[in-house]
Design an enzyme around this catalytic site. Structure first.
Site, PDB file in Angstrom:
ATOM      1  N   SER A 114      -1.905  14.149 -12.022  1.00  0.00           N
ATOM      2  CA  SER A 114      -3.152  14.668 -11.471  1.00  0.00           C
ATOM      3  C   SER A 114      -3.586  13.982 -10.196  1.00  0.00           C
ATOM      4  O   SER A 114      -4.215  14.590  -9.345  1.00  0.00           O
ATOM      5  CB  SER A 114      -4.276  14.518 -12.504  1.00  0.00           C
ATOM      6  OG  SER A 114      -4.454  13.163 -12.845  1.00  0.00           O
ATOM      7  N   CYS A 115      -3.276  12.690 -10.037  1.00  0.00           N
ATOM      8  CA  CYS A 115      -3.937  11.961  -8.963  1.00  0.00           C
ATOM      9  C   CYS A 115      -3.040  11.589  -7.811  1.00  0.00           C
ATOM     10  O   CYS A 115      -3.502  11.042  -6.827  1.00  0.00           O
ATOM     11  CB  CYS A 115      -4.584  10.686  -9.513  1.00  0.00           C
ATOM     12  SG  CYS A 115      -3.378   9.429  -9.971  1.00  0.00           S
TER      13      CYS A 115
END
Length: 288
Positions: A114-115
């Site tokens: 996600s990051c």
């Protein structure tokens, strides 16, 4: 490798009616990237295009810039106690004479789905100087109409998303809006690395006449990956971060966000947008 999707039994409830059924999910597994046999990073990814993912990651880290800098890319056996091969560990060997970076704690990163790149010691460590600077030569000039067509073209090419609804996508388009390559992954940054890695192996870097389109937001990590690959235009269906805008302005990257229907915001590099209006009239806000 047959591991892109998996089936799971779920309880489905629709309009008050419940029943069990099989559901198709996107697969997510960890992959360790090694450089010359030494661990460098771990990413959570959708299996497939793993060699492109590993080499594309090394482009974004400033280690690679050309296909002949890679001696070999292999899956590592011995990843389990019985010396089996999980196909989740990839070792990239550099060609003789290619500088090997210092794999210190500062560079050893854990990447989530996600990051993007996490755990950098400082912002300065992330701002890697590209070996493929964005120049004016061959960089496209784009109309708003062409940019507006890209999200639908990207969505039409998302084969696994149609089956799972759980994947991000990234695509490389030419200046005419033709999709040249599309990759999907649980991590949008992984999808971009797969595109860049494939381009590296085919000797196409820098991607100086290409448009990078991503299905989500435009984070700093994605802007950095575009810059490191020499891509002059990054377009996203959602918002950019402030740091992504700063990087785009510093490097000459055209950054387009909130690309939905005929609407979009151009945060940097608007000189590549062809509005069909003289510059003086654009500056004054006057249009025909």
């Amino acid at each position: 490798m047959g591991r892109v999707t998996e089936r799971r039994r779920v309880l489905r409830i629709r309009d008050g009616v419940a029943g069990h059924r099989a559901d198709t999910l996107v697969a997510e597994e960890p992959m360790e990237i090694r450089l010359n046999g030494r661990p460098l990073a771990i990413t959570m990814r959708t299996p497939g295009d793993d060699f492109a993912l590993a080499t594309g990651f090394l482009v974004s880290e400033g280690v690679l810039a050309a296909a002949d800098e890679v001696a070999s890319v292999v899956y590592c056996a011995g990843a389990t106690a019985d010396d089996g091969n999980t196909y989740n560990v990839v070792d990239v060997r550099l060609a003789p004479g290619v500088p090997v970076p210092d794999i210190s704690l500062e560079r050893n990163v854990y990447t989530t789905s996600s990051c993007g790149l996490c755990g950098k010691a400082s912002l300065d460590a992330v701002r890697t100087t590209t070996r493929l600077p964005i120049g004016d030569a061959r960089t496209p000039r784009l109309t708003p109409a062409l940019l507006a067509s890209l999200p639908d073209r990207l969505r039409a090419a998302q084969a696994v998303f149609d089956r799972t609804g759980g994947l991000h996508a990234a695509a490389l388009f030419d200046a005419d809006g033709e999709a040249l390559d599309v990759r999907e992954d649980v991590g949008r940054h992984n999808a971009v690395d797969k595109l860049v890695g494939r381009a590296l192996r085919e000797g196409q870097l820098p991607l100086a006449d290409r448009i990078l389109m991503v299905s989500g937001r435009a984070s700093f990590e994605l802007a950095q990956k575009a810059v490191m690959a020499g891509i002059p235009v990054l377009a996203a269906v959602s918002a950019p971060s402030s740091l992504a805008v700063d990087l785009a302005q510093e490097t000459g990257l055209t950054l387009v966000g909130f690309l939905r229907g005929s609407s979009m915001n151009v945060y940097a590099g608007e000189e590549r947008i062809d509005l069909g209006v003289p510059a003086a009239r654009r500056a004054s806000g006057v249009t025909p």
